[in-house]
Design a protein around this motif. Sequence first.
Motif, PDB file in Angstrom:
ATOM      1  N   PHE A 237       0.830  -1.197   0.000  1.00 58.60           N
ATOM      2  CA  PHE A 237       0.000   0.000   0.000  1.00 58.60           C
ATOM      3  C   PHE A 237       0.866   1.249   0.000  1.00 58.60           C
ATOM      4  O   PHE A 237       1.824   1.351   0.771  1.00 58.60           O
ATOM      5  CB  PHE A 237      -0.902   0.025   1.236  1.00 58.60           C
ATOM      6  CG  PHE A 237      -2.206  -0.694   1.050  1.00 58.60           C
ATOM      7  CD1 PHE A 237      -3.283  -0.053   0.472  1.00 58.60           C
ATOM      8  CD2 PHE A 237      -2.349  -2.017   1.446  1.00 58.60           C
ATOM      9  CE1 PHE A 237      -4.496  -0.715   0.293  1.00 58.60           C
ATOM     10  CE2 PHE A 237      -3.548  -2.682   1.284  1.00 58.60           C
ATOM     11  CZ  PHE A 237      -4.627  -2.023   0.700  1.00 58.60           C
ATOM     12  N   MET A 238       0.502   2.205  -0.845  1.00 57.12           N
ATOM     13  CA  MET A 238       1.098   3.535  -0.776  1.00 57.12           C
ATOM     14  C   MET A 238       0.542   4.246   0.457  1.00 57.12           C
ATOM     15  O   MET A 238      -0.572   3.939   0.907  1.00 57.12           O
ATOM     16  CB  MET A 238       0.785   4.326  -2.041  1.00 57.12           C
ATOM     17  CG  MET A 238       1.452   3.772  -3.287  1.00 57.12           C
ATOM     18  SD  MET A 238       3.258   3.919  -3.248  1.00 57.12           S
ATOM     19  CE  MET A 238       3.443   5.698  -3.482  1.00 57.12           C
ATOM     20  N   GLY A 242      -3.193   3.731   1.822  1.00 57.42           N
ATOM     21  CA  GLY A 242      -3.278   3.055   3.105  1.00 57.42           C
ATOM     22  C   GLY A 242      -4.121   3.833   4.101  1.00 57.42           C
ATOM     23  O   GLY A 242      -4.963   3.253   4.810  1.00 57.42           O
ATOM     24  N   ARG A 243      -3.924   5.147   4.163  1.00 54.82           N
ATOM     25  CA  ARG A 243      -4.694   5.959   5.116  1.00 54.82           C
ATOM     26  C   ARG A 243      -6.190   5.896   4.818  1.00 54.82           C
ATOM     27  O   ARG A 243      -7.016   5.884   5.738  1.00 54.82           O
ATOM     28  CB  ARG A 243      -4.204   7.412   5.081  1.00 54.82           C
ATOM     29  CG  ARG A 243      -2.876   7.619   5.783  1.00 54.82           C
ATOM     30  CD  ARG A 243      -2.589   9.107   5.986  1.00 54.82           C
ATOM     31  NE  ARG A 243      -2.444   9.830   4.726  1.00 54.82           N
ATOM     32  CZ  ARG A 243      -1.291   9.975   4.077  1.00 54.82           C
ATOM     33  NH1 ARG A 243      -0.179   9.435   4.575  1.00 54.82           N
ATOM     34  NH2 ARG A 243      -1.236  10.663   2.946  1.00 54.82           N
ATOM     35  N   ASP A 255       3.931   1.097  11.675  1.00 50.73           N
ATOM     36  CA  ASP A 255       3.084   1.346  10.517  1.00 50.73           C
ATOM     37  C   ASP A 255       2.258   0.096  10.248  1.00 50.73           C
ATOM     38  O   ASP A 255       2.802  -0.971   9.935  1.00 50.73           O
ATOM     39  CB  ASP A 255       3.962   1.673   9.305  1.00 50.73           C
ATOM     40  CG  ASP A 255       3.170   2.163   8.103  1.00 50.73           C
ATOM     41  OD1 ASP A 255       1.985   1.798   7.990  1.00 50.73           O
ATOM     42  OD2 ASP A 255       3.740   2.891   7.273  1.00 50.73           O
ATOM     43  N   THR A 256       0.937   0.200  10.358  1.00 52.78           N
ATOM     44  CA  THR A 256       0.087  -0.984  10.234  1.00 52.78           C
ATOM     45  C   THR A 256       0.013  -1.513   8.803  1.00 52.78           C
ATOM     46  O   THR A 256      -0.620  -2.554   8.573  1.00 52.78           O
ATOM     47  CB  THR A 256      -1.332  -0.697  10.744  1.00 52.78           C
ATOM     48  OG1 THR A 256      -1.873   0.430  10.039  1.00 52.78           O
ATOM     49  CG2 THR A 256      -1.312  -0.397  12.232  1.00 52.78           C
ATOM     50  N   ARG A 257       0.637  -0.838   7.842  1.00 47.15           N
ATOM     51  CA  ARG A 257       0.757  -1.450   6.518  1.00 47.15           C
ATOM     52  C   ARG A 257       1.577  -2.737   6.593  1.00 47.15           C
ATOM     53  O   ARG A 257       1.468  -3.598   5.710  1.00 47.15           O
ATOM     54  CB  ARG A 257       1.417  -0.481   5.534  1.00 47.15           C
ATOM     55  CG  ARG A 257       0.545   0.703   5.139  1.00 47.15           C
ATOM     56  CD  ARG A 257       1.241   1.580   4.106  1.00 47.15           C
ATOM     57  NE  ARG A 257       2.446   2.204   4.638  1.00 47.15           N
ATOM     58  CZ  ARG A 257       3.363   2.837   3.910  1.00 47.15           C
ATOM     59  NH1 ARG A 257       3.213   2.893   2.587  1.00 47.15           N
ATOM     60  NH2 ARG A 257       4.414   3.386   4.462  1.00 47.15           N
ATOM     61  N   PHE A 258       2.390  -2.878   7.651  1.00 47.48           N
ATOM     62  CA  PHE A 258       3.206  -4.071   7.826  1.00 47.48           C
ATOM     63  C   PHE A 258       2.485  -5.167   8.608  1.00 47.48           C
ATOM     64  O   PHE A 258       3.053  -6.240   8.825  1.00 47.48           O
ATOM     65  CB  PHE A 258       4.517  -3.718   8.543  1.00 47.48           C
ATOM     66  CG  PHE A 258       5.404  -2.790   7.761  1.00 47.48           C
ATOM     67  CD1 PHE A 258       6.140  -3.249   6.682  1.00 47.48           C
ATOM     68  CD2 PHE A 258       5.491  -1.455   8.094  1.00 47.48           C
ATOM     69  CE1 PHE A 258       6.951  -2.396   5.955  1.00 47.48           C
ATOM     70  CE2 PHE A 258       6.304  -0.589   7.375  1.00 47.48           C
ATOM     71  CZ  PHE A 258       7.032  -1.062   6.298  1.00 47.48           C
ATOM     72  N   ASP A 259       1.265  -4.909   9.065  1.00 48.37           N
ATOM     73  CA  ASP A 259       0.517  -5.907   9.828  1.00 48.37           C
ATOM     74  C   ASP A 259      -0.289  -6.780   8.866  1.00 48.37           C
ATOM     75  O   ASP A 259      -1.109  -6.263   8.096  1.00 48.37           O
ATOM     76  CB  ASP A 259      -0.422  -5.217  10.812  1.00 48.37           C
ATOM     77  CG  ASP A 259      -1.234  -6.221  11.611  1.00 48.37           C
ATOM     78  OD1 ASP A 259      -0.643  -6.924  12.440  1.00 48.37           O
ATOM     79  OD2 ASP A 259      -2.463  -6.312  11.383  1.00 48.37           O
ATOM     80  N   ALA A 268      -8.762  -6.307   0.814  1.00 48.90           N
ATOM     81  CA  ALA A 268     -10.061  -6.860   0.437  1.00 48.90           C
ATOM     82  C   ALA A 268     -11.075  -5.736   0.235  1.00 48.90           C
ATOM     83  O   ALA A 268     -11.851  -5.750  -0.738  1.00 48.90           O
ATOM     84  CB  ALA A 268     -10.548  -7.831   1.511  1.00 48.90           C
ATOM     85  N   ALA A 269     -11.067  -4.751   1.134  1.00 46.57           N
ATOM     86  CA  ALA A 269     -11.980  -3.619   0.978  1.00 46.57           C
ATOM     87  C   ALA A 269     -11.659  -2.837  -0.293  1.00 46.57           C
ATOM     88  O   ALA A 269     -12.569  -2.407  -1.028  1.00 46.57           O
ATOM     89  CB  ALA A 269     -11.878  -2.712   2.212  1.00 46.57           C
ATOM     90  N   TYR A 270     -10.373  -2.660  -0.565  1.00 45.84           N
ATOM     91  CA  TYR A 270      -9.959  -1.930  -1.765  1.00 45.84           C
ATOM     92  C   TYR A 270     -10.414  -2.662  -3.029  1.00 45.84           C
ATOM     93  O   TYR A 270     -10.965  -2.050  -3.957  1.00 45.84           O
ATOM     94  CB  TYR A 270      -8.445  -1.748  -1.775  1.00 45.84           C
ATOM     95  CG  TYR A 270      -7.937  -0.956  -2.962  1.00 45.84           C
ATOM     96  CD1 TYR A 270      -7.801   0.426  -2.895  1.00 45.84           C
ATOM     97  CD2 TYR A 270      -7.595  -1.590  -4.157  1.00 45.84           C
ATOM     98  CE1 TYR A 270      -7.346   1.165  -3.983  1.00 45.84           C
ATOM     99  CE2 TYR A 270      -7.142  -0.867  -5.240  1.00 45.84           C
ATOM    100  CZ  TYR A 270      -7.020   0.500  -5.152  1.00 45.84           C
ATOM    101  OH  TYR A 270      -6.585   1.227  -6.231  1.00 45.84           O
ATOM    102  N   MET A 271     -10.180  -3.989  -3.089  1.00 48.74           N
ATOM    103  CA  MET A 271     -10.549  -4.742  -4.286  1.00 48.74           C
ATOM    104  C   MET A 271     -12.058  -4.745  -4.490  1.00 48.74           C
ATOM    105  O   MET A 271     -12.544  -4.626  -5.622  1.00 48.74           O
ATOM    106  CB  MET A 271     -10.021  -6.171  -4.182  1.00 48.74           C
ATOM    107  CG  MET A 271      -8.535  -6.304  -4.418  1.00 48.74           C
ATOM    108  SD  MET A 271      -8.010  -5.741  -6.062  1.00 48.74           S
ATOM    109  CE  MET A 271      -8.793  -6.969  -7.112  1.00 48.74           C
TER     110      MET A 271
END
Length: 524
Positions: A237-238, A242-243, A255-259, A268-271
Amino acid sequence: MPVFFASTAPPARRRVLLVAATLLLAVPAAQAQRVSARDKAKVDVIEQRMAAAEKRYTDALVLVANADPKGSAEGDAALEDMEDVIDACIGQKGCQVGTLLSTYKRLLKRQADASGEGVADEAGDTLEADPDHVGPLVADVPEAARAAALLNDHRHAFDDMVEYNPAIQAGIRRWLTDMRPALLTSYENYMNLRAVMWPEWEKRGLPEALLFGIMAKESNGRVHASSRVGAAGLMQFMPATGRRFGLGPDGTGFDTRFDPRSAAEASAAYMNERMGQLNRNIELALAAYNGGEGRALRVFNQSAGQGFWTDSVYSQFPGETKDYVPMVIAAAWIFLHPQQYGVEFPKVNAQPATIRLAKSTTIYELTICLGSAGTRDGYMRALRNLNPRYEADGWIPAGTTLNATTRIAGLYNRHCVNGPRADLARALITADLNAAIKRPGAAYNGSVAVGDVQAMQAAAAAAPPRPVQRPATRTHKVVKGDTLGRISTRFQCQLPTLARANGLRAPAYAIRPGQVLKLEGCRR
């Protein structure tokens, strides 16, 4: 483990059944006779027998998947039951042979495919997708019930959602040749994370194969992957994107992008958001994931809803996106059909567990004492992926609970709490490179572990302890090659405390030569 059964029924009988059934199917519907209530009752019994035989066969698949020796015999018996049912149906007025025959013919085709494996390659025929998918779930014992449901689902929704074309075949070729190690590594990493990632996609109705394909292409399943343009995590995620989906710094420096769980939920929400905008078209949704959602939506609207592979649509995406879309689908396709392409994915014991640390340690130290039993490359990647908040060389306090698997937990209790391997791991992890340098007027006090580890430990215990001379200022000047993790290991610091004392942010903890660090939270 193959799930094909070699029925003991004579081949001649099978041919008679199929020929007779085919002739019956050719009878025009207008010639069908009226069915009495008595005949209808008999037909109902036959159909119930067929349903029972199908269930028996499905249950046998589950037994085979769980390495139960009774599975093969049960599968054979189920096929014989079906043959008896079709035989009875042929002689029963009003029985619709076609309804019963479709399942039986599919099972016979599966046997023929298994017995003729490799013939297509010799004849030069193009490989086609397997009709069923059983490979990746064989080792997933904790989800046996769900595996059984998938084994009984022959629709393969993902197969129907994408176009299998030469671009996908070219992508499969790349994954199976120079990128095969990356594919296998991605699978192993995914299986260790599956328990926290897949549920987020499953409850949103998205295909698991697509999750695997994106992760394999984006990061190879490395939680801490980062790109030069700022994308981060398993799903890359950029920051701005991500935000929008709840990812980013959480106030603790992480940074929760790493979780993994958070990244799975956000992706899943994005797709689903992209699929909703783009007529549920997976190729265009993937193009948006890689090439920008604004561009994808604009192209989709301008093309009156045409697909990604239409020239007027395809030509408007950059080269990276033209490569990305088929590579993701190709990885997903192999995930669903490994046996078709001769792929044996690693068997991963990934049942979730936790370990409570008996003493302070680092992930590096755990990697050494755990060994590599049951893996190709050891457990460092699994530990890092399951515990993304910790640096590999940062000290983790005793009493901390780490995410793990049942295998890791067993190896930890056996080798990492105490004993020769635990002692050796501690000696290796605390080894100071500077101690190896011989300086004029100073006694050499380095040690090299060669031969008997116990003898080395006994010699170290006999020597009087040397007082540690600590700098009065309790600071450290960064030299070339230093990282915050190495500094925390050298001075036995708690990495989060050390980072906060010096205003450093995770996960990079950027430091520069000449910088003076406060050694807070350090024991040396």
